[in-house]
Design a protein around this motif. Sequence first.
Motif, PDB file in Angstrom:
ATOM      1  N   LEU A  46      24.713 -16.625 -12.246  1.00  0.00           N
ATOM      2  CA  LEU A  46      23.858 -17.094 -11.164  1.00  0.00           C
ATOM      3  C   LEU A  46      23.659 -16.016 -10.100  1.00  0.00           C
ATOM      4  O   LEU A  46      22.552 -15.881  -9.545  1.00  0.00           O
ATOM      5  N   ILE A  47      24.694 -15.264  -9.808  1.00  0.00           N
ATOM      6  CA  ILE A  47      24.543 -14.186  -8.828  1.00  0.00           C
ATOM      7  C   ILE A  47      23.573 -13.124  -9.349  1.00  0.00           C
ATOM      8  O   ILE A  47      22.789 -12.548  -8.576  1.00  0.00           O
ATOM      9  N   GLY A  48      23.600 -12.862 -10.646  1.00  0.00           N
ATOM     10  CA  GLY A  48      22.636 -11.932 -11.212  1.00  0.00           C
ATOM     11  C   GLY A  48      21.206 -12.422 -11.040  1.00  0.00           C
ATOM     12  O   GLY A  48      20.312 -11.639 -10.701  1.00  0.00           O
ATOM     13  N   GLN A  49      20.959 -13.715 -11.264  1.00  0.00           N
ATOM     14  CA  GLN A  49      19.624 -14.269 -11.060  1.00  0.00           C
ATOM     15  C   GLN A  49      19.214 -14.185  -9.587  1.00  0.00           C
ATOM     16  O   GLN A  49      18.064 -13.847  -9.268  1.00  0.00           O
ATOM     17  N   LEU A  50      20.155 -14.504  -8.690  1.00  0.00           N
ATOM     18  CA  LEU A  50      19.853 -14.458  -7.263  1.00  0.00           C
ATOM     19  C   LEU A  50      19.567 -13.032  -6.811  1.00  0.00           C
ATOM     20  O   LEU A  50      18.642 -12.795  -6.016  1.00  0.00           O
ATOM     21  N   ALA A  51      20.340 -12.060  -7.303  1.00  0.00           N
ATOM     22  CA  ALA A  51      20.127 -10.667  -6.919  1.00  0.00           C
ATOM     23  C   ALA A  51      18.761 -10.171  -7.385  1.00  0.00           C
ATOM     24  O   ALA A  51      18.093  -9.415  -6.675  1.00  0.00           O
ATOM     25  N   ASN A  52      18.323 -10.607  -8.564  1.00  0.00           N
ATOM     26  CA  ASN A  52      16.995 -10.206  -9.051  1.00  0.00           C
ATOM     27  C   ASN A  52      15.894 -10.767  -8.160  1.00  0.00           C
ATOM     28  O   ASN A  52      14.911 -10.080  -7.855  1.00  0.00           O
ATOM     29  N   LYS A  53      16.032 -12.012  -7.713  1.00  0.00           N
ATOM     30  CA  LYS A  53      15.038 -12.599  -6.810  1.00  0.00           C
ATOM     31  C   LYS A  53      14.986 -11.846  -5.487  1.00  0.00           C
ATOM     32  O   LYS A  53      13.914 -11.622  -4.931  1.00  0.00           O
ATOM     33  N   LEU A  54      16.154 -11.459  -4.981  1.00  0.00           N
ATOM     34  CA  LEU A  54      16.193 -10.732  -3.711  1.00  0.00           C
ATOM     35  C   LEU A  54      15.565  -9.355  -3.843  1.00  0.00           C
ATOM     36  O   LEU A  54      14.795  -8.928  -2.969  1.00  0.00           O
ATOM     37  N   PHE A  83      28.137  -7.650   5.988  1.00  0.00           N
ATOM     38  CA  PHE A  83      27.876  -6.803   7.147  1.00  0.00           C
ATOM     39  C   PHE A  83      26.455  -6.256   7.140  1.00  0.00           C
ATOM     40  O   PHE A  83      25.810  -6.155   8.183  1.00  0.00           O
ATOM     41  N   ALA A  84      25.950  -5.899   5.968  1.00  0.00           N
ATOM     42  CA  ALA A  84      24.603  -5.335   5.831  1.00  0.00           C
ATOM     43  C   ALA A  84      23.909  -6.014   4.657  1.00  0.00           C
ATOM     44  O   ALA A  84      24.563  -6.444   3.704  1.00  0.00           O
ATOM     45  N   PRO A  85      22.574  -6.145   4.705  1.00  0.00           N
ATOM     46  CA  PRO A  85      21.855  -6.786   3.595  1.00  0.00           C
ATOM     47  C   PRO A  85      22.071  -6.025   2.295  1.00  0.00           C
ATOM     48  O   PRO A  85      21.970  -4.802   2.246  1.00  0.00           O
ATOM     49  N   THR A  86      22.355  -6.749   1.228  1.00  0.00           N
ATOM     50  CA  THR A  86      22.567  -6.122  -0.065  1.00  0.00           C
ATOM     51  C   THR A  86      22.124  -7.070  -1.166  1.00  0.00           C
ATOM     52  O   THR A  86      22.220  -8.292  -1.036  1.00  0.00           O
ATOM     53  N   ALA A  87      21.630  -6.469  -2.254  1.00  0.00           N
ATOM     54  CA  ALA A  87      21.285  -7.205  -3.464  1.00  0.00           C
ATOM     55  C   ALA A  87      22.042  -6.639  -4.655  1.00  0.00           C
ATOM     56  O   ALA A  87      21.611  -6.789  -5.802  1.00  0.00           O
ATOM     57  N   ASP A  88      23.169  -6.001  -4.376  1.00  0.00           N
ATOM     58  CA  ASP A  88      24.006  -5.430  -5.420  1.00  0.00           C
ATOM     59  C   ASP A  88      24.738  -6.556  -6.139  1.00  0.00           C
ATOM     60  O   ASP A  88      25.566  -7.258  -5.553  1.00  0.00           O
ATOM     61  N   THR A 119      19.133 -13.794   5.010  1.00  0.00           N
ATOM     62  CA  THR A 119      18.792 -12.542   4.337  1.00  0.00           C
ATOM     63  C   THR A 119      18.228 -11.558   5.349  1.00  0.00           C
ATOM     64  O   THR A 119      17.900 -11.907   6.487  1.00  0.00           O
ATOM     65  N   GLY A 120      18.096 -10.323   4.926  1.00  0.00           N
ATOM     66  CA  GLY A 120      17.508  -9.269   5.738  1.00  0.00           C
ATOM     67  C   GLY A 120      16.873  -8.234   4.834  1.00  0.00           C
ATOM     68  O   GLY A 120      17.173  -8.155   3.639  1.00  0.00           O
ATOM     69  N   PRO A 121      15.980  -7.415   5.379  1.00  0.00           N
ATOM     70  CA  PRO A 121      15.316  -6.395   4.550  1.00  0.00           C
ATOM     71  C   PRO A 121      16.299  -5.337   4.077  1.00  0.00           C
ATOM     72  O   PRO A 121      17.192  -4.925   4.819  1.00  0.00           O
ATOM     73  N   LEU A 122      16.125  -4.933   2.831  1.00  0.00           N
ATOM     74  CA  LEU A 122      16.969  -3.885   2.276  1.00  0.00           C
ATOM     75  C   LEU A 122      16.605  -2.541   2.896  1.00  0.00           C
ATOM     76  O   LEU A 122      15.442  -2.275   3.207  1.00  0.00           O
ATOM     77  N   GLN A 123      17.593  -1.691   3.071  1.00  0.00           N
ATOM     78  CA  GLN A 123      17.366  -0.343   3.562  1.00  0.00           C
ATOM     79  C   GLN A 123      17.045   0.551   2.374  1.00  0.00           C
ATOM     80  O   GLN A 123      17.834   0.674   1.440  1.00  0.00           O
ATOM     81  N   MET A 124      15.879   1.163   2.429  1.00  0.00           N
ATOM     82  CA  MET A 124      15.426   2.027   1.350  1.00  0.00           C
ATOM     83  C   MET A 124      15.786   3.471   1.679  1.00  0.00           C
ATOM     84  O   MET A 124      15.550   3.947   2.796  1.00  0.00           O
ATOM     85  N   TYR A 125      16.362   4.167   0.712  1.00  0.00           N
ATOM     86  CA  TYR A 125      16.774   5.550   0.897  1.00  0.00           C
ATOM     87  C   TYR A 125      16.026   6.440  -0.093  1.00  0.00           C
ATOM     88  O   TYR A 125      15.782   6.057  -1.240  1.00  0.00           O
ATOM     89  N   GLN A 126      15.682   7.630   0.373  1.00  0.00           N
ATOM     90  CA  GLN A 126      15.053   8.611  -0.490  1.00  0.00           C
ATOM     91  C   GLN A 126      16.134   9.343  -1.269  1.00  0.00           C
ATOM     92  O   GLN A 126      17.019   9.967  -0.664  1.00  0.00           O
TER      93      GLN A 126
END
Length: 301
Positions: A46-54, A83-88, A119-126
């Motif tokens: 279930l966490i895998g399904q939730l992480a994919n949606k996020l 502490f920080a938004p994550t979809a890991d 939830t919160g927006p993911l931080q995108m890194y280059q």
Amino acid sequence: MRIDQALGDVDQTLPVHHATTTYNAEIELEYPTAATDLLQHRIEQLIGQLANKLRRRQQGALRLSCRFDFSASSCQTLQVGLFAPTADHAHLNSLLQGVFERQPLEGPVQRIAIMAPLTGPLQMYQPSLLQDDPTHTAEESSRQLACLIDGLSSRLGRTQVLGVRTNANPLPEQAFRPFPLTGRQPTRRAGRSYPRKRPFVTSANLPTSPLRRPLDLLSAPEPIQVLAQTPTGEPARLQTRRSAQPLQVQRIWGPERIETGWWKGPSIRRDYYRLETTTSQWLWVFRQMGSGQWYLHGWFG
């Protein structure tokens, strides 16, 4: 205008409320069970399904909730803050599994539902092509710090891992407020930042100023006994609970008046002084106006 809108002569724009997107995943078990290995496997799925949606919406979980529905029409909920938004997937699973292992089930589980209510927006890194890129190192350090805080909060409890935020209370012992580091609403960042001006160097922020705050502050002021006073009424010799022998004052700076507002209840007025003793101790003391009692509130190392 309202009459024209009612008659249809003037267009009226209706505000539309857009509900926040809910992120959840649930499964109905074939039969009620209390087998730990089976439930852990279903939670991981279930966490895998939730992480994919996020990830598809570039969102990360800040609060994770797992609800177990039992066959006896009751339920049990587990909460995890981040502490920080994550979809890991792996990180979310390790946090929730850790809470699940320490919480005994109240009965056989019929349904499992996992939700991300905050939830919160993911931080995108280059990504960097260089291994010694300082930006990559800072980003990795930030991620590792977030994982450490999440792990401590999961094991010790959300209310045990706290940060400190200042407030406008003039009393030094109430000038800060602790808050949980995990499971909180992300703060908004300004779209454009400007460099701060360098502060002017004045007598108020020099090291020799009596306005400088001590390194160690007591949670509550401790009364002290003044054995001798100067001609102007400041302590010349004093005894504290933390010193075996009386302390002789060599130099003194002050006073600094700290007073609460009348709208906050009974007025509190204090005159703070910085004392240097003959044994090279720097104390931060104050005299309570009205009663004249002296208190120790901190020391400068």
